[in-house]
Scaffold this active site. Structure first.
Site, mmCIF file in Angstrom:
data_model
loop_
_atom_site.group_PDB
_atom_site.id
_atom_site.type_symbol
_atom_site.label_atom_id
_atom_site.label_comp_id
_atom_site.label_asym_id
_atom_site.label_seq_id
_atom_site.Cartn_x
_atom_site.Cartn_y
_atom_site.Cartn_z
ATOM 1 N N GLY A 48 -8.689 40.072 30.305
ATOM 2 C CA GLY A 48 -10.626 39.946 30.403
ATOM 3 C C GLY A 48 -11.602 39.393 30.645
ATOM 4 N N GLN A 53 -18.680 34.721 31.474
ATOM 5 C CA GLN A 53 -17.547 33.083 32.023
ATOM 6 C C GLN A 53 -17.431 33.157 33.680
ATOM 7 O OE1 GLN A 53 -13.968 35.736 29.642
ATOM 8 N NE2 GLN A 53 -13.821 33.519 29.460
ATOM 9 N N CYS A 94 -8.405 32.266 25.838
ATOM 10 C CA CYS A 94 -9.472 32.741 26.099
ATOM 11 C C CYS A 94 -9.021 31.682 27.972
ATOM 12 C CB CYS A 94 -10.432 32.076 25.679
ATOM 13 S SG CYS A 94 -11.870 32.129 26.464
ATOM 14 N N LEU A 95 -9.859 32.405 28.824
ATOM 15 C CA LEU A 95 -10.063 31.896 30.240
ATOM 16 C C LEU A 95 -10.659 30.583 30.138
ATOM 17 C CD1 LEU A 95 -9.182 34.898 32.563
ATOM 18 C CD2 LEU A 95 -7.802 32.943 31.618
ATOM 19 N N HIS A 136 -12.358 40.249 21.672
ATOM 20 C CA HIS A 136 -13.150 39.324 22.506
ATOM 21 C C HIS A 136 -13.758 38.618 23.701
ATOM 22 C CE1 HIS A 136 -10.615 35.642 24.016
ATOM 23 N NE2 HIS A 136 -12.045 35.591 25.218
ATOM 24 N N GLU A 137 -13.923 39.886 24.372
ATOM 25 C CA GLU A 137 -15.199 39.995 26.154
ATOM 26 C C GLU A 137 -16.306 39.923 25.020
ATOM 27 O OE1 GLU A 137 -13.580 38.097 27.925
ATOM 28 O OE2 GLU A 137 -11.811 39.250 27.883
ATOM 29 N N HIS A 140 -18.252 37.041 23.963
ATOM 30 C CA HIS A 140 -18.494 36.308 25.028
ATOM 31 C C HIS A 140 -19.967 36.542 25.716
ATOM 32 C CE1 HIS A 140 -15.646 33.149 25.875
ATOM 33 N NE2 HIS A 140 -14.344 34.852 26.569
HETATM 34 NI NI NI Z 1 -12.419 34.495 26.453
#
Ligand code: NI
Length: 170
Positions: A48, A53, A94-95, A136-137, A140
């Site tokens: 995701g 991000q 998480c990226l 999660h997304e 953000h």
């Molecule tokens: Ni994330």
């Protein structure tokens, strides 16, 4: 297409509640934004990615948890959680926090309303990994990261770990 730089923990945009998208206004730019986001997510082996991000202050997320090993792309514009049920812990990364993994408590099932990439209102019912990834997304978009979901003691430890890890990021 282009691989975009992913913002890391400590960068301000990750802490912003980003504004709603005017679909008509964004429509022309959207295909390019999405193809760049898909490419960026794939190159980082993520499931995701939220627009903030990659430095874009837009309420837009993409998710592909590859159910049964096959790609299943979901685009959510202006997503809203309309129902969440159950509660469970699951491992997340998480990226924007590369190398950091922790158990996070989330709803087990969710319903989300959004626009799809063609501007059509959709409702997504999700459970399992997809429900977790979507929550999660969505976080953000409100400037929330997995560390914020941890109980105080674990959050304090995580901060110390992240301080060390962040020296290895670019
Ligand atoms: Ni994330």
């Amino acid at each position: 297409m282009a691989i975009l730089r992913i913002c890391k923990y400590g960068e301000k945009i990750l802490r912003k509640k980003v504004p709603w998208i005017d679909y008509t206004h964004l429509k022309r730019k959207l295909p390019r934004i999405l193809s760049d986001m898909w490419e960026t997510m794939a190159s980082a082996s993520g499931v995701g990615l939220a627009a903030p991000q990659v430095g874009l202050p837009l309420r837009l997320v993409i998710v592909d948890v590859k159910p049964s090993g096959r790609s299943s792309r979901i685009v959510l514009i202006n997503p809203e959680l309309v129902e969440g049920s159950g509660s469970g812990l699951g491992e997340e990364g998480c990226l924007s926090l590369p190398g950091f993994f922790t158990k996070v408590r989330r709803h087990l099932k969710v319903r989300v309303q959004a626009l799809d990439e063609t501007g059509v209102p959709i409702e997504l019912a999700a459970e399992g990994l997809l429900a977790r990834a979507v929550q999660h997304e969505l976080d953000h978009l409100d400037g929330k990261l997995i560390i914020d979901r941890l109980p105080l003691r674990r959050r304090q430890k995580a901060r110390a770990v992240l301080r060390k890890l962040s020296k290895t990021w670019n």
